[in-house]
Each structure stands twice: as structure tokens, then as C-alpha cells.
Design a protein around this motif. Structure first.
Motif, short mmCIF file in Angstrom:
data_model
loop_
_atom_site.label_atom_id
_atom_site.label_comp_id
_atom_site.label_asym_id
_atom_site.label_seq_id
_atom_site.Cartn_x
_atom_site.Cartn_y
_atom_site.Cartn_z
N LEU A 280 0.90 -1.18 -0.01
CA LEU A 280 0.00 0.00 0.21
C LEU A 280 0.97 1.23 0.10
O LEU A 280 2.25 1.36 0.61
N PHE A 281 0.48 2.23 -0.67
CA PHE A 281 1.16 3.43 -0.52
C PHE A 281 0.97 4.10 0.87
O PHE A 281 0.16 3.82 1.74
N PRO A 282 2.02 4.71 1.61
CA PRO A 282 1.85 4.93 3.08
C PRO A 282 0.90 5.89 3.50
O PRO A 282 0.35 6.90 2.64
N ALA A 283 0.42 5.97 4.92
CA ALA A 283 -0.57 6.86 5.13
C ALA A 283 -0.06 8.33 4.84
O ALA A 283 0.99 8.59 4.77
N ASP A 284 -1.08 9.33 4.98
CA ASP A 284 -0.60 10.62 4.77
C ASP A 284 0.11 11.04 6.01
O ASP A 284 -0.15 10.91 7.24
N PRO A 285 1.03 12.03 5.56
CA PRO A 285 1.75 12.65 6.64
C PRO A 285 0.63 13.84 7.26
O PRO A 285 -0.38 14.21 6.70
N ALA A 286 0.80 14.24 8.37
CA ALA A 286 -0.09 15.39 9.24
C ALA A 286 -0.23 16.33 8.10
O ALA A 286 0.49 16.78 7.69
N MET A 287 -1.24 16.86 8.15
CA MET A 287 -1.63 18.19 7.37
C MET A 287 -3.03 18.85 7.55
O MET A 287 -3.83 17.99 8.51
N PRO A 288 -3.09 19.83 7.27
CA PRO A 288 -4.66 20.68 7.74
C PRO A 288 -5.58 20.04 6.96
O PRO A 288 -5.63 19.38 6.05
#
Ligand code: GTR
Length: 398
Positions: free
Chosen positions: A29-37
Motif C-alpha cells: 500500500l502507499f503509505p499513510a498521509d503525513p499530518a496536514m491541515p
């Protein structure tokens, strides 16, 4: 109502209803999103509930918003266009193809600009064939008509073997890729009136060039005129999308690793992806002047890139990402498609039925929409082309 990107939060669930062709590579899987607004997208449909309302009103509004706020407007300057077949070789590729080298000459007031297009058509074909037009942003070596240099960027031999016509032109013929105050290339020829905040940038110039190549392709009896695909990688992928938005004669629009200002949603902001402020700094000539005002101010822009994808409907659109290409934000490219689906659905086309990215090395296809992610770096590879050719065969019912 603005669409909330709830999918950002559940991008990792295992609710995949995705149909994919499993390959030998281990599922990844493509990795989870980094933190973002949190991300809130502008309203795509603005009340349009039928395909007629979309076609007669909302599509034009969205197209105008992209012209005025992102890519720019083509001037109304009159010009003449002529085609010259400079060379024709009916026994190219060991007799498998015919190669035509075509000059598309744009002239005005005694000055002119020439776009060279190289076109291979399969000799085995009895009927007109679908064509792929590559916007080549990597110079002659990446799209070599002599075939002394064979780059995966333009795999002519494989395309011909599959029965497609393969065409390419160099973006630099239309407008050199440099910030020269719009003096050279097609701007130098057609920018007669003083430039405004909405005047076309270089991506729009390249897209316009793709349409001039299409003018020739639809006039060639070897080509199925309603089955021409435009394809580009990276800056060429941004260009392909804009060409497909402006010119509805393109039946299939393919954006490979196009990222910021292409398929990727601009409102997804995190460190490690290219953002509007950065792209305007690095490439001040690509977009119109107005777009500069959206650097670190993306929410003020009346459009985001899902609306660009939606402009292709009901025609076909394909988006490809590369796993290592975090700079282009693969999930942002995928979610742009997801959030464009309401327009495709107005045309009675099937939903993607998922908001979850496919596993690496897999594709998702609906009637008119394709997405894939492959392993590896930012590039246009034979593996990508194979996905696009398979999708083209579905769309063109081959
Ligand atoms: C990158 C740029 C991207 C993309 C790419 C390319 O450096 O940040 O927007 O267009 O170049 O065209 O190769």
C-alpha cells in the motif's frame, strides 16, 4: 456544499472493493498521509444535477475559472496554419510502420513558428487506428524518430505492435521552457495585445501546440479521428490535462506523474510535496500571473484539480503515479479522480466504488477513468504505457 475529504482520514482501511489484476510483486500500500491541515475542496457541481446542466453551463464556468486563475487564456490573434509532410518512410521499423515527419507551420505577419510532429502508423492496420500523441518534455532523444535511441518514454515499437499510431512533438518547439518574459516561442508570435493577469503561460502554450498536432492527426486517413489520446509526463502531464480540458476532440487524456498543477489536489499541503508557492518560484512562466497569488493561499483559489479532471467527462481520463514520487503526491492525484466522479456519474458512468488507493502495481478502471500506481521513481515507463494501452482498448472497445 463543499466536499470534505473524509477519505483522507480513512485512506488506510481495508475496505477495498477494488478490482485489480494481481501481479507477482508483493501487495504493497502507499503509505499513510503525513499530518496536514483538513482539506475542503471547492464545489464542483454548483447545483448542476444533470449532464445537460453540466455541459451547457457549469463546465464552461469551471473552464473559465481555470483559464483566469491557473493556466491562462489563449489570445484571439489570427494566424495561418499549414502542414508539410517533410519525409515519409513506408518501411519504417522493418516494414511494420509508416513514419511521417510533419511540420506544422504557424505564421502571422511574415513571421512563423514550426512544430515538428513525428507520426508512426502500423502498416498491418486495415482501418483507421487510435493514436497516442506524446507531449515530449525531454528533448529529441526521448522521442527519436530515427529509433537509434529507444527510450521507454516513447515506446514506438511496442505501440505499433499493439496496433496504435504513435505521435510525438517537442514542447520546446512551441515554447522554450524558460522564463524569458514570454518573448520567444508561440508567445512571441501571438501575444499582440499587452499581457494581463490571465494571459496564457507556458503550459497553456504547450497544450495549444498539442491541439495543433491534433489538427493534423484528424486530417490523416490512417488515424481514427475520434480516438486520439494525448499523453504527457510531469510538466507534460499537467499540459496533457489542460489540453484535454481546452480541446474536447481528445478522446482520452493521460497524465503521468503530473503532480502539482496537474492531477494532484493543491489543497493537500504537507512538507515533501511540491506546492503552489514552490512551483511558481521554480517555474514562474508555467502558469498565468494570477496563479502566483495562490502560493500559500490555496484556499482562496476558486478551483482545485479534481475540477480539472472533471472537465474531461464524459471522455476518458487516465492518471498514473509512481510510488517513490512523493513530490507529486500520488494520493492527491488519486483523490482528484475520486472527487471528479460526480460529473462522470451525471453522464451515467459507473463510480470508482472506492476512495482507497489500489495496491502498488495495480490499476482501477471505471468506464472512463483509470488510475494506477507502479513501483519506482518519477518517470514515464513502458509499464505505465502498458496500463494506458490496456485502458485505451477498453475505452475504444478494441
Ligand atoms: C519537477 C517539478 C514538477 C514536474 C517535473 C518535471 O522538478 O517540480 O512540477 O513538472 O519537474 O516536469 O519533470
Amino acid at each position: 456544499m463543499p466536499a470534505i475529504l473524509a477519505s483522507l482520514l480513512l485512506s488506510f482501511s481495508f475496505l477495498t472493493t477494488v478490482s485489480f489484476a494481481q501481479t507477482a510483486a508483493p501487495p504493497k500500500l502507499f503509505p499513510a498521509d503525513p499530518a496536514m491541515p483538513a482539506v475542503t475542496l471547492p464545489d464542483l457541481l454548483a447545483g448542476a444535477t444533470t449532464k445537460e446542466q453540466w455541459q451547457s453551463k457549469r463546465r464552461g464556468e469551471v473552464l473559465d475559472l481555470f483559464r483566469d486563475h491557473v493556466y491562462g487564456r489563449v489570445p484571439n490573434t489570427k494566424y495561418q496554419q499549414t502542414f508539410k509532410v517533410i519525409r515519409e518512410n513506408k518501411t519504417a521499423l522493418d516494414g511494420k510502420a509508416t513514419l511521417k515527419e510533419i511540420d506544422i507551420i504557424i505564421s502571422r505577419s511574415g513571421a512563423s513558428l514550426t512544430i515538428r510532429m513525428n507520426l508512426f502508423t502500423p502498416n498491418a492496420a486495415k482501418d483507421p487506428v487510435p493514436a497516442f500523441l506524446l507531449i515530449c518534455n525531454r528533448g529529441q532523444a526521448a522521442a527519436d524518430p530515427t529509433r537509434l535511441q529507444k527510450a521507454e518514454f516513447w515506446p514506438v515499437e511496442e505501440g505499433i505492435a499493439r496496433g496504435f499510431a504513435m505521435a510525438a512533438f517537442l514542447n520546446s518547439d512551441v515554447d522554450p521552457d524558460k522564463d524569458d518574459g514570454f518573448k520567444d516561442g508561440i508567445h512571441g508570435l501571438l501575444d499582440v495585445e499587452p499581457r494581463t493577469d490571465a494571459s496564457w503561460g507556458t503550459l497553456a502554450a504547450w497544450a495549444w501546440g498539442a491541439s495543433r498536432c491534433l489538427d493534423y492527426l484528424v486530417s490523416d486517413a490512417a488515424i481514427a479521428r475520434d480516438q486520439v489520446a494525448v499523453i504527457g509526463h510531469s510538466r507534460g502531464g499537467k499540459t496533457a490535462l489542460w489540453a484535454g480540458a481546452e480541446d474536447e476532440r481528445f478522446a482520452l487524456v493521460i497524465s503521468n506523474n503530473s503532480g502539482c498543477g496537474g492531477a494532484s489536489l493543491s489543497r493537500r499541503k504537507f512538507t515533501g510535496k511540491e506546492q503552489v508557492a514552490r512551483i511558481n518560484r521554480s517555474f514562474p512562466h508555467w502558469f498565468n500571473k494570477k496563479y502566483k497569488s495562490y502560493g500559500d493561499n490555496e484556499n482562496a483559489c476558486p478551483v482545485d484539480q479534481h475540477m480539472l479532471i472533471a472537465l474531461m467527462a464524459p471522455r476518458a481520463v487516465a492518471v498514473g503515479s509512481a510510488y517513490d514520487d512523493k513530490w507529486a503526491d500520488p494520493r492527491g492525484e488519486f483523490l482528484a479522480i475520486v472527487h471528479a466522479m460526480p460529473v462522470f456519474k451525471l453522464f451515467g458512468q459507473h463510480d470508482l466504488k472506492t476512495t482507497v488507493m489500489p495496491l502498488v502495481n495495480n490499476a482501477i478502471n471505471s468506464d472512463a477513468v483509470h488510475y494506477h500506481i507502479r513501483p519506482g521513481k518519477h518517470n514515464l515507463l513502458l509499464a505505465d504505457w502498458k496500463m494506458y494501452w490496456d485502458f485505451a482498448n477498453m475505452v475504444f472497445k478494441k
